[in-house]
Design a protein around this motif. Sequence first.
Motif, short mmCIF file in Angstrom:
data_model
loop_
_atom_site.label_atom_id
_atom_site.label_comp_id
_atom_site.label_asym_id
_atom_site.label_seq_id
_atom_site.Cartn_x
_atom_site.Cartn_y
_atom_site.Cartn_z
N ALA A 22 -4.52 -11.55 12.38
CA ALA A 22 -4.23 -10.20 12.86
C ALA A 22 -3.27 -9.49 11.91
N LEU A 23 -2.26 -10.21 11.42
CA LEU A 23 -1.32 -9.59 10.47
C LEU A 23 -2.02 -9.21 9.18
N ALA A 24 -2.93 -10.04 8.70
CA ALA A 24 -3.68 -9.73 7.48
C ALA A 24 -4.49 -8.45 7.67
N GLN A 25 -5.11 -8.30 8.83
CA GLN A 25 -5.88 -7.09 9.10
C GLN A 25 -4.98 -5.86 9.13
N GLU A 26 -3.76 -6.00 9.69
CA GLU A 26 -2.84 -4.88 9.75
C GLU A 26 -2.40 -4.45 8.36
N GLN A 27 -2.46 -5.34 7.38
CA GLN A 27 -2.05 -5.03 6.02
C GLN A 27 -3.14 -4.34 5.22
N ARG A 28 -4.29 -4.14 5.82
CA ARG A 28 -5.40 -3.48 5.15
C ARG A 28 -5.39 -2.00 5.47
N GLY A 29 -5.50 -1.18 4.43
CA GLY A 29 -5.59 0.25 4.64
C GLY A 29 -6.97 0.64 5.15
N ASP A 60 7.29 4.13 -7.66
CA ASP A 60 7.93 4.36 -6.36
C ASP A 60 7.10 3.71 -5.25
N LYS A 61 7.23 2.39 -5.15
CA LYS A 61 6.43 1.62 -4.18
C LYS A 61 6.75 1.99 -2.74
N ALA A 62 8.00 2.34 -2.47
CA ALA A 62 8.40 2.67 -1.09
C ALA A 62 7.62 3.87 -0.55
N ASN A 63 7.33 4.83 -1.41
CA ASN A 63 6.64 6.04 -0.96
C ASN A 63 5.15 6.07 -1.28
N TRP A 64 4.71 5.31 -2.30
CA TRP A 64 3.33 5.45 -2.75
C TRP A 64 2.52 4.15 -2.70
N THR A 65 3.03 3.16 -2.00
CA THR A 65 2.25 1.95 -1.74
C THR A 65 2.39 1.66 -0.24
N LYS A 66 1.28 1.71 0.46
CA LYS A 66 1.26 1.45 1.90
C LYS A 66 0.20 0.37 2.16
N LYS A 67 0.62 -0.68 2.84
CA LYS A 67 -0.27 -1.83 3.10
C LYS A 67 -0.82 -2.28 1.74
N ASP A 68 -2.15 -2.27 1.57
CA ASP A 68 -2.73 -2.61 0.27
C ASP A 68 -3.27 -1.38 -0.45
N LEU A 69 -2.78 -0.20 -0.06
CA LEU A 69 -3.19 1.06 -0.67
C LEU A 69 -2.21 1.47 -1.76
N VAL A 151 -7.51 6.55 -4.21
CA VAL A 151 -6.93 5.44 -3.46
C VAL A 151 -8.08 4.64 -2.90
N GLY A 152 -8.01 3.32 -3.03
CA GLY A 152 -9.10 2.48 -2.57
C GLY A 152 -8.73 1.59 -1.40
N ILE A 153 -9.75 1.16 -0.70
CA ILE A 153 -9.59 0.21 0.40
C ILE A 153 -10.41 -1.03 0.09
N TYR A 154 -9.92 -2.15 0.56
CA TYR A 154 -10.68 -3.39 0.47
C TYR A 154 -11.38 -3.56 1.79
#
Length: 155
Positions: A22-29, A60-69, A151-154
Motif C-alpha cells: 500500500a505504501l509503494a502504491q501511495e508513492q506512485r504519481g 529543488d526536490k522539496a518543491n519539484w519532486t513529488k512521490k516518483d514524479l 512529467v511522467g508516471i510509472y
Amino acid sequence: MLKQWMRGVGAAVVVASFVAGALAQEQRGTRDEAIAMTKAAFEHIKKVGAEQAYKDFTYDKANWTKKDLYVMVYDGKGIALAHGANDKLVGRDMSAIKDANGKSVITGLIEAANKGGGWFDYDWPHPQTKKIEAKATYAIKPPSGDGFVGVGIYR
C-alpha cells in the motif's frame, strides 16, 4: 506456545507485506498529478524565467519532486535543459536515447508536445527501484515553444 508465536509472526509478516504494498502504491504519481505538475512547471518558467526554473526543477526536490514524479525539460534538438531525477543529464544530447523496446523516447516526447501536448508511452528504469517499468510522460511545449516540458508516471 511456540506454534502460537509462529502464527503471530506469520500474521505480522502478511500484514507488513500488505502495508508495504500500500505504501509503494501511495508513492506512485497519478496521471492527473503529472498533468498538474507539468502545467505548474510551465507557469513557473513564465514566472521566474527559464534559467531559474530549470535550476529549480533539477535541484529543488522539496518543491519539484513529488512521490516518483519529477519535471524534465528538453529543447527541440533533444538536449536536456532540466531533469529532476538526474542532474548529470543536464546539457547532454539525449536525442538518440531509446527505451528497452527500441522506441526513441525524447523524439517521441517532442512529437507529443508538437501535436499540442499529450502522453507518450515507453519503458524506462524507475528512479527508486532501478527496474525497467512501463512509463507514460505528459509533454507540452515550454513557453519558448521549442522542445518539451514533461512529467511522467510509472504504470
